[in-house]
Design an enzyme around this catalytic site. Structure first.
Site, PDB file in Angstrom:
ATOM      1  N   GLU A  76       0.803  -1.239   0.000  1.00 27.58           N
ATOM      2  CA  GLU A  76       0.000   0.000   0.000  1.00 27.58           C
ATOM      3  C   GLU A  76       0.833   1.285   0.000  1.00 27.58           C
ATOM      4  O   GLU A  76       0.560   2.205   0.772  1.00 27.58           O
ATOM      5  CB  GLU A  76      -0.978  -0.026   1.184  1.00 27.58           C
ATOM      6  CG  GLU A  76      -1.884  -1.244   1.135  1.00 27.58           C
ATOM      7  CD  GLU A  76      -2.768  -1.412   2.375  1.00 27.58           C
ATOM      8  OE1 GLU A  76      -2.711  -0.561   3.267  1.00 27.58           O
ATOM      9  OE2 GLU A  76      -3.508  -2.408   2.424  1.00 27.58           O
TER      10      GLU A  76
ATOM     11  N   GLU B  22      -6.275 -10.681  -1.521  1.00 30.58           N
ATOM     12  CA  GLU B  22      -7.114 -10.503  -0.314  1.00 30.58           C
ATOM     13  C   GLU B  22      -8.585 -10.365  -0.665  1.00 30.58           C
ATOM     14  O   GLU B  22      -9.305  -9.548  -0.073  1.00 30.58           O
ATOM     15  CB  GLU B  22      -6.676  -9.237   0.454  1.00 30.58           C
ATOM     16  CG  GLU B  22      -5.214  -9.155   0.775  1.00 30.58           C
ATOM     17  CD  GLU B  22      -4.836  -7.920   1.581  1.00 30.58           C
ATOM     18  OE1 GLU B  22      -5.731  -7.204   2.050  1.00 30.58           O
ATOM     19  OE2 GLU B  22      -3.631  -7.690   1.733  1.00 30.58           O
TER      20      GLU B  22
HETATM   21  O1  G3I Z   1      -8.373  -7.856  18.843  1.00 29.28           O
HETATM   22  C1  G3I Z   1      -8.449  -6.451  19.095  1.00 29.28           C
HETATM   23  C2  G3I Z   1      -9.720  -6.130  19.829  1.00 29.28           C
HETATM   24  O2  G3I Z   1      -9.671  -6.739  21.104  1.00 29.28           O
HETATM   25  C3  G3I Z   1      -9.892  -4.608  19.953  1.00 29.28           C
HETATM   26  O3  G3I Z   1     -11.162  -4.323  20.471  1.00 29.28           O
HETATM   27  C4  G3I Z   1      -9.774  -3.943  18.574  1.00 29.28           C
HETATM   28  C5  G3I Z   1      -9.810  -2.432  18.656  1.00 29.28           C
HETATM   29  O4  G3I Z   1      -9.459  -1.862  17.408  1.00 29.28           O
HETATM   30  O5  G3I Z   1      -8.552  -4.322  18.007  1.00 29.28           O
HETATM   31  C6  G3I Z   1      -8.505  -5.721  17.792  1.00 29.28           C
HETATM   32  O6  G3I Z   1      -7.400  -6.089  17.036  1.00 29.28           O
HETATM   33  C7  G3I Z   1      -7.337  -5.632  15.790  1.00 29.28           C
HETATM   34  C8  G3I Z   1      -7.597  -6.807  14.847  1.00 29.28           C
HETATM   35  O7  G3I Z   1      -7.428  -6.387  13.583  1.00 29.28           O
HETATM   36  C9  G3I Z   1      -8.962  -7.476  15.021  1.00 29.28           C
HETATM   37  O8  G3I Z   1      -9.976  -6.656  14.614  1.00 29.28           O
HETATM   38  C10 G3I Z   1      -5.950  -5.107  15.609  1.00 29.28           C
HETATM   39  O9  G3I Z   1      -5.770  -3.942  16.353  1.00 29.28           O
HETATM   40  C11 G3I Z   1      -5.637  -4.863  14.214  1.00 29.28           C
HETATM   41  O10 G3I Z   1      -4.222  -4.708  14.051  1.00 29.28           O
HETATM   42  C12 G3I Z   1      -6.108  -5.981  13.332  1.00 29.28           C
HETATM   43  O11 G3I Z   1      -6.252  -5.471  12.093  1.00 29.28           O
HETATM   44  C13 G3I Z   1      -5.784  -6.181  11.006  1.00 29.28           C
HETATM   45  C14 G3I Z   1      -5.339  -5.117  10.027  1.00 29.28           C
HETATM   46  O12 G3I Z   1      -5.009  -5.705   8.788  1.00 29.28           O
HETATM   47  C15 G3I Z   1      -4.102  -4.378  10.525  1.00 29.28           C
HETATM   48  O13 G3I Z   1      -3.028  -5.234  10.677  1.00 29.28           O
HETATM   49  C16 G3I Z   1      -6.922  -7.027  10.423  1.00 29.28           C
HETATM   50  O14 G3I Z   1      -7.193  -8.124  11.294  1.00 29.28           O
HETATM   51  C17 G3I Z   1      -6.517  -7.558   9.063  1.00 29.28           C
HETATM   52  O15 G3I Z   1      -7.609  -8.216   8.457  1.00 29.28           O
HETATM   53  C18 G3I Z   1      -6.099  -6.391   8.192  1.00 29.28           C
HETATM   54  O16 G3I Z   1      -5.660  -6.891   6.970  1.00 29.28           O
HETATM   55  C19 G3I Z   1      -5.358  -5.902   5.978  1.00 29.28           C
HETATM   56  C20 G3I Z   1      -4.153  -6.380   5.208  1.00 29.28           C
HETATM   57  O17 G3I Z   1      -3.090  -6.651   6.077  1.00 29.28           O
HETATM   58  C21 G3I Z   1      -3.749  -5.342   4.157  1.00 29.28           C
HETATM   59  N1  G3I Z   1      -4.860  -4.998   3.312  1.00 29.28           N
HETATM   60  C22 G3I Z   1      -6.101  -4.612   3.970  1.00 29.28           C
HETATM   61  C23 G3I Z   1      -6.518  -5.687   4.985  1.00 29.28           C
HETATM   62  C24 G3I Z   1      -7.816  -5.343   5.651  1.00 29.28           C
HETATM   63  O18 G3I Z   1      -7.697  -4.165   6.390  1.00 29.28           O
END
Ligand code: G3I
Length: 392
Positions: free
Chosen positions: A185, A301
């Protein structure tokens, strides 16, 4: 005086009432048009039947393709049935959190020179045990950076940090990785730069050359892995997506002209029917342009957000399935496309439930399997796209 005031305010009131009625009519007719547009996304004659009892990975393999998905260590370890569904359907896997600097419950980089490989090693073992090709996601991204990053990184130490990260992580998994999303990105035309680069901590601390540098360091650390640039917002017929396609293509051309070791483009494929219009010709042309640079393409994705779709599950699932099949039949026509991954396999575990919830609070249905791991029409749509794809 009072009389005049009464007359004027009565006239104003009637005028306001008239204006309100006119604007409500416009709003109502827009809602109706939008509703009709969305209903028109479904062709009731269309059928999504599949022949033969084959899994998605078997159908993909018949065409020289891979099908895969993403998940996390915590989820897989706690859900044997979900793990089994992934193993049954997939030949490729990409961890949703564990190879990022930090995400969810995992932190690969607890400090400037600290690494914690517990979760990433678990993922590498899981992939090897089940003979899943493993993708690494991701080495350089402006998101999912640990808190210490912002306070510690500057122009003096950024190169050392990037070099140490890539050498340590990529070497550890060398020989076990099919492909790395080296940079994720990095294009954002809205940031206003002529080169289309997103303004990120990496750009600010290392300058425009950071992308080339990351690819060279990764190639040195694992000469066998395929190295990808990965991005979103490339799919639709909108000025924004068009600008992004143009900027990504220019970036790829710049990298190729400098002999940067890059082997492919990852197109994330996060789709939103009802929000944007799809133009298969424009997407096909973009894929052909990328392929003409000698690059491979992976749909990295894919999922179909349903927050603009009606609540009715039958209709919603049909529109989602049609979106999968239309998109995939377009992209799979391009034989430079070597794999398709969906961002999750079951609706139960999609990031969209949290990041793009529906306003009516109904559960989202963006993936091939439902909450109970039963196949949906979206599964059939992916199967049909593989069955109809040309062999590569
Ligand atoms: O588990 C905690 C939860 O307890 C809390 O309430 C919440 C508050 O924001 O955070 C939760 O964790 C988050 C998790 O997603 C679950 O929702 C993390 O902070 C967060 O880092 C995580 O986000 C991930 C995101 O990338 C950032 O790394 C997503 O799971 C994941 O699906 C997403 O994937 C991205 C790809 O890497 C790149 N392209 C877009 C794609 C979707 O956004």
């Amino acid at each position: 005086m009072n009389q005049i005031f009464k007359l004027t305010s009565r006239r104003n009131f009637l005028f306001a009432l008239g204006a309100l009625a006119a604007s409500s009519t416009v709003v109502i007719s827009r809602i109706l048009e939008r509703h009709q547009d969305i209903e028109a996304l479904d062709n009731p004659q269309r059928n999504f039947t599949v022949t033969q009892e084959l899994s998605l990975k078997q159908r993909a393999a018949a065409k020289g393709l891979f099908y895969g998905t993403t998940s996390t260590k915590s989820l897989l370890a706690a859900n044997p049935a979900y793990m089994a569904a992934i193993v049954e359907n997939c030949s490729m896997f990409v961890p949703e959190w564990e190879f990022k600097w930090t995400a969810g419950d995992t932190t690969l980089r607890p400090g400037f020179d600290k690494f914690d490989f517990t979760a990433a090693d678990w993922i590498a073992d899981f992939a090897a045990t089940h003979k899943l090709l493993l993708r690494g996601h991701t080495l350089v991204w402006h998101e999912s950076l640990p808190k210490w990053f912002k306070d510690t990184v500057n122009r003096e130490n950024a190169q050392q940090l990037l070099q140490n990260h890539i050498q340590t992580v990529v070497k550890r998994y060398a020989g076990k990785i099919h492909s790395w999303d080296v940079v994720n990105e990095a294009i954002e035309p809205d940031d206003g730069r002529d080169d289309g680069l997103r303004i990120t901590p990496w750009l600010e601390s290392l300058g425009t050359n950071y992308i080339d540098l990351a690819f060279r360091l990764t190639a040195e650390a694992d000469p066998k892995a395929l190295l990808f640039y990965n991005d979103y917002g490339l799919d639709y017929d909108t000025p924004k997506h068009e600008a992004k396609r143009t900027a990504v293509l220019k970036l790829l051309e710049r990298l190729k002209s400098k002999d940067t070791p890059i082997h492919g483009l990852g197109i994330q494929g996060h789709l939103s029917p009802g929000k944007y219009k799809f133009n298969s010709q424009k997407l096909r042309q973009f894929l052909a342009d990328v392929a003409s640079l000698g690059l491979k393409i992976i749909i990295t994705e894919m999922d179909v957000a349903d927050n603009y779709l009606p609540q009715d599950i039958t209709l919603r699932d049909r529109i989602i399935a049609a979106t999968y099949e239309d998109y995939l039949s377009t992209v799979l026509d391009e034989t430079a496309v070597i794999a398709v991954l969906t961002w999750g396999l079951s609706d139960r575990y999609s990031w969209l439930g949290e990041f793009k919830p529906r306003s009516d609070k109904a559960a989202v249905r963006p993936l091939p399997l439902d909450q109970k791991l039963r196949r949906k029409l979206a599964w059939n749509a992916i199967a049909r796209a593989f069955d109809n794809a040309p062999i590569r």
